[in-house]
Scaffold this motif. Structure first.
Motif: not given
Length: 658
Positions: A198-209, A223-228
């Protein structure tokens, strides 16, 4: 290392089964607030990004509840008290709050097209905010029932998780398949790898963004479509690798407030004018400007407006009360609200009235504390002159009582001194308040239960709902009529300026939404504007005007000699000054509007929301037209940046980032 066994595989724990069930509910709730169809046509990268972040954030929404549950278990064990009962209660309540929040977020998105944001939070925590929603007893009962339903649902999930845990253990742990060493080891290692994954996916998606900002810049609108969704920039990291960020369409405006630019100078007229300023909540332009309609709905106001200057293309400074009222008293865009609130600086217009010894009294059928006008526009006004002690059960009753009090103030004034009085009317605010004798549009909905409203129901019932609004506006006209009659009977129109306008408009699903505060379509931002001054020739103007023009029009009538740029960014309508564009704002967006286009940009907003462009009539451009029109608006965007920082000492930061 202790050898794993089937009995200690984490998936068989009832708490984990409970959170898996809750996770599925969270996905269902959050999915209803995501425009999947809008992303589908944008290509595989936005679609993949949306799917991954949707599944990831479904878990992240539950992290606070998981942490609270874990902490309660640890604390109970530490104190040697009943672990199961307390942990179960914490789990049920914390997840119920989480899912209730997501349900509310989805409901707000469906009705108003926005997620829970700073504006919504401010509404909840500021005195008078909840009251401004206009809820009913049925709504309160509905919300209570929904809250109870969510708690009950979570209690059921916990019971189901307990049963499933026993069933799974009976099915798997006590048979040879579950005791297979390969299966046990695989399941054990998968469970251990879950949180690191979960930590790895979180970092990867945000760094990818963040990396997308340096390449094709495709993911900002997704990203505006994802609440919060929590955006990251990682600018220093990527720039150290030699990447150059694509242009951000977000305006950054900051600096120390410098208002007015120069001390206000005036020569008080020998016979100063009285001033009456009447502003109504949610009063949309066509209620007065459509003559055929207004003759029935607002006959008193139309008759009075025909003796005055009536501006039929007037834009509010916002799509909500805060920015709308701020822009009309300050004569400037709404982004200044925040530094004015921080400094608790009032309007220069009020300063001039006080220096000229005006007798003043202010009335509202809402609250002066929400929005915080008592700390901004009226910050210098003594609390005793701010009257919001409403005793009526509904908005129309408070409007009626406040008109009575306003007329009483004028009656009891010192006639040797001029007076200024302001009133904010609440009747046309949803739920749209009116007595039965004002019911000219039928059928109408008896009540609006916010707890059960849905977009489908709104589409079905929008005509009866709008009829409620029309009736409330007719009652508003009746109250205006009382004031007009009083002014005539007491021969006050010979020396009294009268300003009449709305704080913003109101949409009835013309563009897919109901109410205001959601978008900047004309229905939400165009309001009537009537200005009467003694001796003036009546006029009906179709030129573009703004709430920001009211103060520059009135201040010279008070003898103010400063150029209007010292205290406002509007035009003097009585001097024939015109504008070819205006600005409209909400909590964190600014819209540039001219005859051709509406350009929406975030202002100091968290994240990388994209610039949005439409035609001035709210229809859409093709992509080719969009690029062409933006190419012609560069000087206008530069002027926008300058105007948004006009009253700051430091203007350097008012620019789009690179």
């Amino acid at each position: 290392m202790k050898q794993p066994s089937a009995s200690n595989i984490l998936i068989f724990n009832k708490t984990n089964i409970y959170f898996i069930l809750s996770y599925l509910l969270v996905l269902w709730l959050s999915a209803s607030a995501i425009s999947f169809s809008a992303i589908y046509a944008e290509g595989w990268l936005p679609i993949g990004f949306l799917c991954v972040t949707f599944l990831l954030y479904g878990f992240l929404y539950l992290v606070p509840a998981i942490i609270l549950t874990a902490l309660s278990r640890f604390t109970c064990k530490l104190l040697s008290i009943n672990t199961q009962r307390i942990t179960s209660t914490i789990a049920v309540l914390s997840v119920a709050v989480t899912t209730l929040l997501l349900y509310a977020n989805a409901k707000i998105f469906a009705l108003y097209g926005m997620y829970i944001n700073g504006f919504i939070i401010n509404l909840l925590i500021t005195p008078g905010g909840i009251e401004s929603l206009g809820g009913s007893a049925a709504s309160d009962a509905g919300f209570a029932a929904i809250t109870l339903l969510f708690i009950t649902t979570q209690a059921f999930f916990l019971w189901l998780a307990t049963w499933l845990a026993k069933f799974v253990n009976t099915l798997f742990v006590n048979n040879k398949f579950a005791n297979n060493k390969y299966w046990v080891n695989l399941s054990f290692h998968i469970s251990r790898a879950f949180l690191p994954a979960i930590v790895l996916i979180t970092v990867a998606t945000h760094m990818g963004f963040a990396f997308d900002r340096y390449t094709k810049n495709q993911l900002a609108s997704t990203a505006e479509n994802i609440p919060f969704y929590q955006t990251v920039s990682a600018g220093g990291f990527y720039e150290s690798l030699g990447f150059t960020q694509q242009r951000s369409d977000k305006l950054r405006v900051s600096g120390k407030l410098n208002y007015p630019l120069n001390p206000i100078q005036f020569k008080q007229p020998a016979k100063p004018y009285n001033i009456i300023w009447l502003t109504s909540e949610s009063w949309r332009a066509d209620m007065l400007n459509n003559t055929a309609t207004s003759q029935q709905i607002m006959p008193n106001t139309l008759q009075f407006a025909n003796q005055a200057a009536r501006y039929t293309r007037n834009y509010s400074g916002g799509n909500g009360t805060r920015m709308g009222v701020f822009s009309m008293f300050m004569g400037m865009p709404g982004n200044y609200w925040f530094p004015f609130l921080q400094a608790q600086r009032g309007a220069a217009f009020i300063d001039v009235l006080q220096q000229q010894q005006y007798q003043t009294s202010f009335y509202t059928s809402a609250k002066f504390s929400y929005p915080e006008f008592s700390k901004t526009i009226f910050a210098a006004v003594p609390a005793a002159q701010l009257h919001d002690e409403n005793k009526g059960a509904t908005g129309w009753e408070n409007d009626r009582d406040n008109v009575t009090n306003l007329l009483s103030f004028i009656d009891q004034r010192d006639t040797a001194k001029p007076f200024f009085t302001f009133m904010f009317f609440e009747s046309p605010h949803a739920r749209y308040y009116f007595p039965e004798d004002a019911a000219i549009a039928k059928p109408y909905r008896d009540d609006l239960n916010y707890a059960t409203l849905s977009k489908e129901q709104l589409r079905k019932d929008i005509i009866p709902i709008k009829n409620r609004y029309i009736n409330s506006v007719h009652h508003l006209d009746m109250q205006f009529g009382r004031i007009f009659d009083y002014l005539k009977e007491n021969q006050l129109l010979d020396n009294t300026i009268v300003v009449i306008n709305g704080d913003h408009g109101e949409e009835f699903m013309e563009h897919g939404f109901w109410g205001h505060n959601s978008t900047f379509v004309d229905e939400q931002v165009l309001t009537p504007l009537v200005i009467y001054a003694p001796g003036m020739k009546p006029v009906v103007s179709k030129q573009m005007t703004s709430h920001m023009d009211i103060i520059p029009t009135i201040m010279p009538l008070l003898g103010v000699t400063n150029p209007s740029k010292d205290y406002a960014l509007g035009a003097n309508l009585f001097k024939g000054e015109t504008r070819n564009h205006t600005y409209i704002e909400d909590w964190d967006r600014v819209v540039y509007v001219d005859d051709d286009v509406k350009i929406t940009q975030p202002v100091n907003a968290k994240g990388f929301a994209m610039m949005k462009v439409s035609k001035a009539d709210d229809t859409q451009f093709s992509e080719q037209e969009r690029k062409a029109v933006l190419a012609t608006k560069q000087s206008a965007m530069l002027q926008l940046m300058q105007d948004l920082s006009h009253f700051f000492k430091k203007k350097v930061s008012a620019s789009a980032t690179k």
